[in-house]
Scaffold this motif. Structure first.
Motif, PDB file in Angstrom:
ATOM      1  N   GLU A   1     -12.116  -0.845  -4.486  1.00  0.00           N
ATOM      2  CA  GLU A   1     -10.620  -1.509  -4.330  1.00  0.00           C
ATOM      3  C   GLU A   1     -10.741  -2.931  -4.799  1.00  0.00           C
ATOM      4  OE1 GLU A   1      -8.825   0.992  -0.642  1.00  0.00           O
ATOM      5  OE2 GLU A   1      -9.717  -1.195  -0.156  1.00  0.00           O
TER       6      GLU A   1
ATOM      7  N   SER B   1     -13.233  -4.027  -1.840  1.00  0.00           N
ATOM      8  CA  SER B   1     -14.415  -3.187  -1.225  1.00  0.00           C
ATOM      9  C   SER B   1     -15.003  -2.232  -2.332  1.00  0.00           C
ATOM     10  CB  SER B   1     -13.767  -2.312  -0.233  1.00  0.00           C
ATOM     11  OG  SER B   1     -12.952  -1.235  -0.765  1.00  0.00           O
ATOM     12  N   ARG B   2     -16.013  -1.720  -1.899  1.00  0.00           N
ATOM     13  CA  ARG B   2     -16.938  -0.946  -2.651  1.00  0.00           C
ATOM     14  C   ARG B   2     -17.251   0.210  -1.909  1.00  0.00           C
ATOM     15  NH1 ARG B   2     -19.152  -1.107  -8.101  1.00  0.00           N
ATOM     16  NH2 ARG B   2     -18.523  -2.971  -8.606  1.00  0.00           N
ATOM     17  N   ASN B   3     -16.832   1.342  -1.955  1.00  0.00           N
ATOM     18  CA  ASN B   3     -17.090   2.509  -1.183  1.00  0.00           C
ATOM     19  C   ASN B   3     -16.696   2.184   0.362  1.00  0.00           C
ATOM     20  OD1 ASN B   3     -17.872   4.264  -3.271  1.00  0.00           O
ATOM     21  ND2 ASN B   3     -20.100   3.584  -3.269  1.00  0.00           N
ATOM     22  N   ASN B   4     -15.787   1.648   0.703  1.00  0.00           N
ATOM     23  CA  ASN B   4     -15.202   1.280   1.895  1.00  0.00           C
ATOM     24  C   ASN B   4     -16.021   0.233   2.581  1.00  0.00           C
ATOM     25  OD1 ASN B   4     -12.986   2.830   1.522  1.00  0.00           O
ATOM     26  ND2 ASN B   4     -14.054   4.763   2.193  1.00  0.00           N
ATOM     27  N   ARG B   5     -16.988  -0.142   1.773  1.00  0.00           N
ATOM     28  CA  ARG B   5     -18.067  -1.357   2.359  1.00  0.00           C
ATOM     29  C   ARG B   5     -17.445  -2.672   1.706  1.00  0.00           C
ATOM     30  NH1 ARG B   5     -22.616   2.132   2.136  1.00  0.00           N
ATOM     31  NH2 ARG B   5     -22.819   3.227   3.867  1.00  0.00           N
TER      32      ARG B   5
ATOM     33  N   ARG C   1      -7.125   1.428  -6.077  1.00  0.00           N
ATOM     34  CA  ARG C   1      -8.340   2.398  -5.710  1.00  0.00           C
ATOM     35  C   ARG C   1      -8.656   2.764  -6.909  1.00  0.00           C
ATOM     36  NH1 ARG C   1     -10.562   3.878  -0.642  1.00  0.00           N
ATOM     37  NH2 ARG C   1     -11.534   5.554  -0.828  1.00  0.00           N
TER      38      ARG C   1
ATOM     39  N   ALA D   1      -6.149  10.128  -0.576  1.00  0.00           N
ATOM     40  CA  ALA D   1      -6.649   8.491  -0.396  1.00  0.00           C
ATOM     41  C   ALA D   1      -5.487   7.702   0.082  1.00  0.00           C
ATOM     42  CB  ALA D   1      -6.976   8.280  -1.842  1.00  0.00           C
TER      43      ALA D   1
ATOM     44  N   ARG E   1       0.707  -1.181  -0.023  1.00  0.00           N
ATOM     45  CA  ARG E   1       0.257   0.063   0.015  1.00  0.00           C
ATOM     46  C   ARG E   1       0.795   1.322  -0.013  1.00  0.00           C
ATOM     47  NH1 ARG E   1      -5.649  -0.404   2.151  1.00  0.00           N
ATOM     48  NH2 ARG E   1      -6.245  -2.818   2.096  1.00  0.00           N
TER      49      ARG E   1
END
Ligand code: C2O
Ligand code: CU
Length: 462
Positions: A429, A403-407, A383, A19, A7
């Motif tokens: 992501e 993940s999608r929109n941090n979910r 991302r 980000a 990362r």
């Protein structure tokens, strides 16, 4: 067995958000942008020239037409010129006095400089001395037009700069044909530059060639015994794109310039794919084994650069900054890399005697695409941030949505995928890992109209 996940941090292209992860990109309008990269690439319609074929040009130094006890007078004619930039093609440019960059003016601090600009271009212009400590009526306020010689003071249709107030600004001080700009030059030695600053049309005017150096010298600088003559080099870095006929390509909404601005995909800036240094594509300079003063200026419209010497001299710290926009620094600052954004100047010393004779040293840009450089066998998290609807496809190996929109990933994200739907204002992501094949590969939007409009980027596996 857990894959290794790298990362890295980057500044997202959306306004002032940080980000956390990198690789991938920002899908804006119809462009695919790398982390921290503003704007969108406008591809040339001609193949790029081979690098390192032409010598580095040095812009001519302008001689004064007249000097007296207090003042040096100069004259510059703004005119179209056919320049040889690409092999076998001519480029019709807008120039100061026939060259790009325009001629260099060298002023002495404390001596007034008066520059008479005559506009024989087909469009109104405004000259701004960038970095100048200049009275308002000579500063090149964007409405203070020089109308083309032979024309009238009537502003062109659609131009709101002439004769009336808008937004509380003073009305334009419009002149016809020519105008004298008076610079008191009560300021320190520094690398300044002059460029067009016309209301609503600065981007196209600078892109087409209206930019030059204006250097200020003083006694403080003299006392330092810095390199002079042909070891004091202004270096203007400017990315540009070219049309098939050799002309400068630029995405105007209105080719006649009645309405200002660029087409929607380029609203965040226009990136060229040919890097010009003093107006020549990737030129070379044979140096002595000696110290050189390089006055680096980015006259790019939007592109940012991370400049580095490749190879670095033994021991590193090869770029010694002695000055910034406003003049000399109190102490030199040693750099291995230098980030430069549009309009910034870095006055640096490079000591080529630190290299063995015959060494070829490149000044490279470490921010140029590819978009990512994943190592084979290493997992990275990319991302993807979108303003619109884009099915993003990655070549070489499938990936997993993490993940999608941090979910959690969505109902259609399960398993190994090679295309992922990124919806408006979403951040998706993906964990990517490439194996076996090193080289350059594509990542692109699979909306085929978007792909055809250049919404694609390279990644290079190593
Ligand atoms: Cu407002 Cu380089 O200028
Ligand atoms: Cu798309």
């Amino acid at each position: 067995m857990r894959p290794r996940v790298t990362r890295r941090r980057f500044l997202g292209a959306s306004a002032a958000t940080v980000a956390a992860v990198t690789g991938g990109g920002w899908l804006a309008g119809r462009g695919l942008l790398g982390p921290g990269e503003p704007g969108r690439l406008l591809p040339s319609e001609v193949p790029p020239p081979r690098p390192y074929q032409v010598p580095l040009p040095v812009p001519p130094v302008l001689a004064p037409v007249r000097t007296d006890a207090t003042t040096d007078h100069y004259e510059i004619v703004q005119r179209p010129a056919a320049l040889s930039i690409l092999p076998g093609l001519t480029t019709e440019a807008w120039t100061y006095h026939g060259s790009f960059p325009g001629p260099t003016i060298r002023s002495r601090a404390g001596r007034r400089t008066v520059v008479r600009h005559r506009n024989t271009l087909p469009h109104p212009t405004v000259v701004h001395l960038h970095g100048g400590h200049t009275p308002a009526d000579s500063d090149g306020y964007p409405a203070d037009l020089i109308m083309p010689a032979g024309g009238t003071t009537a502003a062109p249709a659609g131009h709101d700069g002439h004769g009336h107030h808008h937004g509380g600004h003073p009305p334009g001080r419009v002149s016809v044909g020519e105008r004298d700009y008076t610079y008191p030059m009560r300021q320190r030695a520094a690398t300044l530059w002059y460029h067009d600053h016309r209301h609503g049309h600065t981007g196209v005017a600078v892109w087409r060639g209206l930019a030059g150096f204006h250097l200020v010298h003083d006694e403080e600088e003299d006392a330092l015994r810095l390199p002079t003559g042909d070891r004091d080099l202004p270096i203007m870095i400017a990315d540009r794109s070219f049309a098939a006929d050799g002309s400068l390509r630029y995405p105007l909404v209105d080719p006649n310039l009645r309405t200002p601005g660029v087409t929607e995909p380029y609203m965040n800036g226009v990136l060229g794919d040919v890097i010009l240094v003093n107006g020549a594509p990737w030129p070379v300079l044979a140096t002595d084994r000696a110290r050189y003063r390089l006055r680096l200026l980015s006259a790019s419209n939007a592109r940012r650069y991370r400049l580095a010497l490749d190879p670095p001299p033994p021991g590193g710290g090869g770029v010694v900054q002695i000055g910034g926009d406003g003049g000399l620094l109190r102490h030199p600052v040693r750099h291995d890399e230098l980030d430069i954004s549009p309009a910034e100047r870095f006055d640096v010393l490079v000591d080529f005697s630190r290299y063995r004779p015959g060494t070829r040293v490149r000044l490279v840009n470490r921010l140029g695409r590819p978009l990512a450089r994943p190592r084979l066998g290493t997992t990275e998290v990319w991302r993807l941030i979108s303003d619109f609807h884009h099915p993003v496809h990655v070549h070489l190996d499938p990936f997993q949505v993490i993940s999608r929109n941090n979910r959690a990933p969505g109902p259609y994200d399960a398993g190994w995928k090679d295309t992922v739907d990124v919806r408006p204002s979403e951040a998706v992501e993906i964990a990517v890992r490439f194996t076996d094949h090193a080289g350059a590969f594509m990542l692109h939007c699979h909306n085929l109209e978007h792909e055809d409009m250049a919404m694609m980027a390279d990644f290079v596996t190593t």
